[in-house]
Design a protein around this motif. Structure first.
Motif, short mmCIF file in Angstrom:
data_model
loop_
_atom_site.label_atom_id
_atom_site.label_comp_id
_atom_site.label_asym_id
_atom_site.label_seq_id
_atom_site.Cartn_x
_atom_site.Cartn_y
_atom_site.Cartn_z
N ASN A 75 0.83 -1.21 0.00
CA ASN A 75 0.00 0.00 0.00
C ASN A 75 0.86 1.25 0.00
O ASN A 75 0.59 2.21 -0.73
N LEU A 137 -14.99 10.45 -1.21
CA LEU A 137 -13.72 9.73 -1.30
C LEU A 137 -13.17 9.30 0.05
O LEU A 137 -12.10 8.70 0.12
N SER A 138 -13.89 9.60 1.12
CA SER A 138 -13.43 9.22 2.45
C SER A 138 -13.29 7.70 2.54
O SER A 138 -14.12 6.94 2.03
N ASN A 139 -12.23 7.26 3.19
CA ASN A 139 -11.96 5.84 3.40
C ASN A 139 -11.66 5.10 2.09
O ASN A 139 -11.95 3.91 1.95
N THR A 140 -11.08 5.81 1.13
CA THR A 140 -10.65 5.20 -0.13
C THR A 140 -9.17 5.45 -0.35
O THR A 140 -8.58 6.36 0.25
N PHE A 141 -8.56 4.64 -1.20
CA PHE A 141 -7.14 4.82 -1.49
C PHE A 141 -6.88 6.13 -2.21
O PHE A 141 -5.85 6.76 -2.01
N THR A 142 -7.83 6.55 -3.04
CA THR A 142 -7.68 7.81 -3.78
C THR A 142 -7.53 8.99 -2.84
O THR A 142 -6.78 9.94 -3.12
N LEU A 218 -8.78 7.34 6.85
CA LEU A 218 -9.10 5.92 6.73
C LEU A 218 -9.70 5.38 8.02
O LEU A 218 -9.26 5.74 9.11
N ARG A 222 -7.67 -1.84 5.30
CA ARG A 222 -7.47 -2.30 3.93
C ARG A 222 -6.38 -1.50 3.22
O ARG A 222 -5.58 -2.06 2.46
N PHE A 223 -6.36 -0.18 3.44
CA PHE A 223 -5.38 0.68 2.78
C PHE A 223 -4.36 1.25 3.78
O PHE A 223 -3.79 2.30 3.54
#
Length: 277
Positions: A75, A137-142, A218, A222-223
């Motif tokens: 990651n 986009l919260s809690n995403t890799f982006t 996050l 996961r990320f």
């Protein structure tokens, strides 16, 4: 007196280097120690404090296969790669436009961008979080890299190096009918390679060491990135010092290797911008 002065300078530098290197040597040796051995030779300080008597790889096995650090490292590598490539591309394009193209409001745009350098992260953290959350986009890799692709310092750094390139080179390319995309990619970028490497290193260190922003944005593992994963080794019940030393070594080695390989470009890029002969 000159030999004596030279000897004193060398000894002083050696002492200073030792002060900085001893903690890293302790970390390096402790990463291969068991917990019992780690605390057995702390005091008095001896060679056993820095060199493991019975080296073991159990700490790394636990980190990589039991605690999921393999995914965490991947990651962090992915985050660093995307941040570096995206920032260098975006900021170099912005610097090219601000340095060489003539359009209304160019100076104002450059001033506004430079002004953002004076705004600390703490002042931007909450607004950035709210914007990222509002656009889903919260809690995403982006969300880990998108807010940090635009960097005022990199734009400033690249602009200084673009300004060093003779304007006649750009003007001749325009007269020959060369499109701006080709001027940017084939003529200008190769002439600021040290600056590009310096900018890439800066963004790599920033992404690799990121902690506060991933911790905020996050909510699951996961990320998860290295900074947060290492901090999670500190618990209220116990502190796994042997794992902390091993994870610190895992996070330090790539940075040291990359810096050693690219340090001459980094130094050239940071010192040559804006210097006229």
């Amino acid at each position: 007196m000159k030999p004596l002065k030279k000897t004193l300078v060398v000894l002083s530098l050696a002492l200073l280097a030792g002060v900085f290197l001893l903690p890293y040597l302790w970390m390096l040796g402790s990463a291969f120690k068991s917990r019992s051995e780690l605390f057995s030779y702390v005091l008095p300080v001896s060679w056993k404090t820095f060199i493991p008597v019975k080296p073991t790889l159990d700490n790394f096995t636990t980190l990589l296969f039991e605690l999921g650090f393999t995914r965490t490292i991947l990651n962090t590598l992915g985050l660093s790669a995307i941040t570096v490539l995206g920032s260098v591309l975006l900021c170099s394009m912005a610097a090219f436009a601000l340095s060489l193209l003539d359009f209304p409001g160019r100076r104002l745009a450059f001033f506004v961008i430079m002004f953002t350098m004076m705004v600390p992260f703490e002042a931007r953290m909450l607004p950035t979080f709210l914007v990222v959350q509002d656009i889903g986009l919260s809690n995403t890799f982006t969300a880990l890299y998108l807010p940090w692709l635009a960097d005022a310092f990199l734009i400033f750094l690249f602009s200084n190096h673009f300004a060093e390139i003779p304007f006649d080179l750009y003007h001749a390319a325009v007269i020959d009918g060369c499109p701006h995309t080709r001027i940017y990619s084939k003529i200008m970028l190769p002439n600021i390679t040290p600056a590009l490497v310096s900018g890439a290193l800066i963004k790599f260190f920033f992404a690799w060491d990121s902690y506060v922003w991933p911790l905020i944005i996050l909510r699951n593992n996961r990320f998860q990135v290295l900074g947060v994963a290492i901090a999670n080794l500190f618990t209220d019940q116990s502190i796994a010092w042997e794992l902390i030393f091993s994870s610190a070594l895992l996070s330090t080695v790539p940075v040291v290797i990359i810096f050693i390989l690219l340090q001459r470009y980094y130094i050239a890029g940071m010192t040559s911008g804006g210097i006229k002969e």
